[in-house]
Scaffold this motif. Structure first.
Motif, PDB file in Angstrom:
ATOM      1  N   THR A  60       0.289  -0.149  -7.432  1.00 51.97           N
ATOM      2  CA  THR A  60       1.645   0.163  -7.893  1.00 51.97           C
ATOM      3  C   THR A  60       2.335  -1.064  -8.465  1.00 51.97           C
ATOM      4  O   THR A  60       3.094  -0.970  -9.420  1.00 51.97           O
ATOM      5  N   LEU A 201       6.162   3.840   1.486  1.00 48.89           N
ATOM      6  CA  LEU A 201       5.586   5.178   1.431  1.00 48.89           C
ATOM      7  C   LEU A 201       6.073   5.993   0.221  1.00 48.89           C
ATOM      8  O   LEU A 201       5.263   6.647  -0.436  1.00 48.89           O
ATOM      9  N   PRO A 202       7.385   5.985  -0.111  1.00 47.23           N
ATOM     10  CA  PRO A 202       7.820   6.754  -1.282  1.00 47.23           C
ATOM     11  C   PRO A 202       7.139   6.290  -2.579  1.00 47.23           C
ATOM     12  O   PRO A 202       6.851   7.102  -3.464  1.00 47.23           O
ATOM     13  N   VAL A 204       4.115   4.883  -2.747  1.00 46.05           N
ATOM     14  CA  VAL A 204       2.724   5.349  -2.654  1.00 46.05           C
ATOM     15  C   VAL A 204       2.646   6.828  -3.020  1.00 46.05           C
ATOM     16  O   VAL A 204       1.739   7.256  -3.737  1.00 46.05           O
ATOM     17  N   SER A 205       3.601   7.610  -2.544  1.00 47.21           N
ATOM     18  CA  SER A 205       3.633   9.044  -2.862  1.00 47.21           C
ATOM     19  C   SER A 205       3.817   9.270  -4.352  1.00 47.21           C
ATOM     20  O   SER A 205       3.196  10.166  -4.945  1.00 47.21           O
ATOM     21  N   LYS A 206       4.663   8.447  -4.979  1.00 43.39           N
ATOM     22  CA  LYS A 206       4.870   8.564  -6.419  1.00 43.39           C
ATOM     23  C   LYS A 206       3.593   8.219  -7.177  1.00 43.39           C
ATOM     24  O   LYS A 206       3.236   8.891  -8.154  1.00 43.39           O
ATOM     25  N   GLN A 208       0.536   8.525  -6.086  1.00 44.19           N
ATOM     26  CA  GLN A 208      -0.378   9.642  -5.875  1.00 44.19           C
ATOM     27  C   GLN A 208      -0.050  10.797  -6.805  1.00 44.19           C
ATOM     28  O   GLN A 208      -0.933  11.403  -7.411  1.00 44.19           O
ATOM     29  N   SER A 209       1.249  11.092  -6.937  1.00 43.45           N
ATOM     30  CA  SER A 209       1.682  12.180  -7.809  1.00 43.45           C
ATOM     31  C   SER A 209       1.335  11.907  -9.271  1.00 43.45           C
ATOM     32  O   SER A 209       0.879  12.793  -9.993  1.00 43.45           O
TER      33      SER A 209
END
Length: 238
Positions: A60, A201-202, A204-206, A208-209
């Motif tokens: 990221t 975490l947010p 990382v989630s982005k 992944q998306s």
């Protein structure tokens, strides 16, 4: 397949050490060999069974270590299996060490070789006595996607698949660089590198998306730069 040994890292340790000597490029692995072996097994389990495969390492943020881990992983796989492996360095930011020395032997970056003649031999730096090759995608300071379009990049990867069993690409940061997103459908899978105690975490989630919505396939995640808050000597008492 990984060579069968009593210690799965013994053969790799010997061969990687030999590779470093023959390369004369000061190749010293920083990632523990058992960690590389575990990552390689995860990649093997997740990737489709093909004659040639392409892996993208990304992150990221800049500085999370994706390029360094990708380089050592490519070297490890080549030494462990004997496969012809090409490492494609898209950032080429190393100022010293093995990558810097190998880059000095490259006459033409991949993108320029493709545009000028289609002959990619001058864009590859082989490590003598091994099946490991190093390449840089572009000159330092230039934007990758200003130089080559998506169609041309796809043709490049297809051409390289014919000569190598494995292509390992150190991709720019997936959230900020166009190239990292653009090659998602061209690779067989992506390994995401996450810096411990920095990447939240947010974010990382982005990431992944972005990868999944872009048609990518996440192989696994690597937690890098993890700090041991309990002193190492104290672990033997736990």
């Amino acid at each position: 397949a990984v060579k069968s040994t009593n210690d799965p890292t013994t053969a790799a340790r010997q061969e990687v050490a030999g590779t470093a000597g023959m390369a004369n490029a000061d190749i010293k692995l920083k990632v523990p060999l058992n960690a590389l072996a575990e990552l390689y097994q995860a990649i093997q389990n997740a990737l489709p069974d093909r004659s040639s495969r392409v892996i993208q390492f990304t992150s990221t943020y800049n500085g999370e270590g994706a390029d360094a881990i990708a380089f050592e992983m490519a070297l490890f796989i080549s030494a462990q299996t004997g496969m012809r492996v090409l490492f494609i360095d898209t950032s080429h930011e190393a100022k010293s060490g093995a990558r810097h020395k190998l880059a000095a032997h490259i006459k033409t970056p991949l993108n320029m070789a493709l545009h000028k003649s289609g002959n990619l031999s001058n864009a590859l730096a082989p490590v003598p006595g091994t099946n490991f090759f190093y390449s840089i995608f572009r000159e330092p300071g230039t934007n990758a996607m200003d130089i080559v379009n998506i169609e041309t990049l796809n043709k490049l990867l297809k051409a390289l698949r014919e000569s190598f069993s494995l292509l390992v690409i150190s991709s720019p940061e997936i959230l900020t660089d166009v190239m990292g997103k653009s090659i998602l459908k061209m690779v067989d899978g992506s390994v995401v590198v996450i810096e411990a105690e920095r990447t939240r975490l947010p974010v990382v989630s982005k990431m992944q998306s972005v990868i999944l919505s872009g048609g990518g396939n996440i192989i696994c995640a690597v937690l890098n730069k993890r700090r041991l808050h309990i002193p190492k000597w104290a672990y033997r008492w736990l």
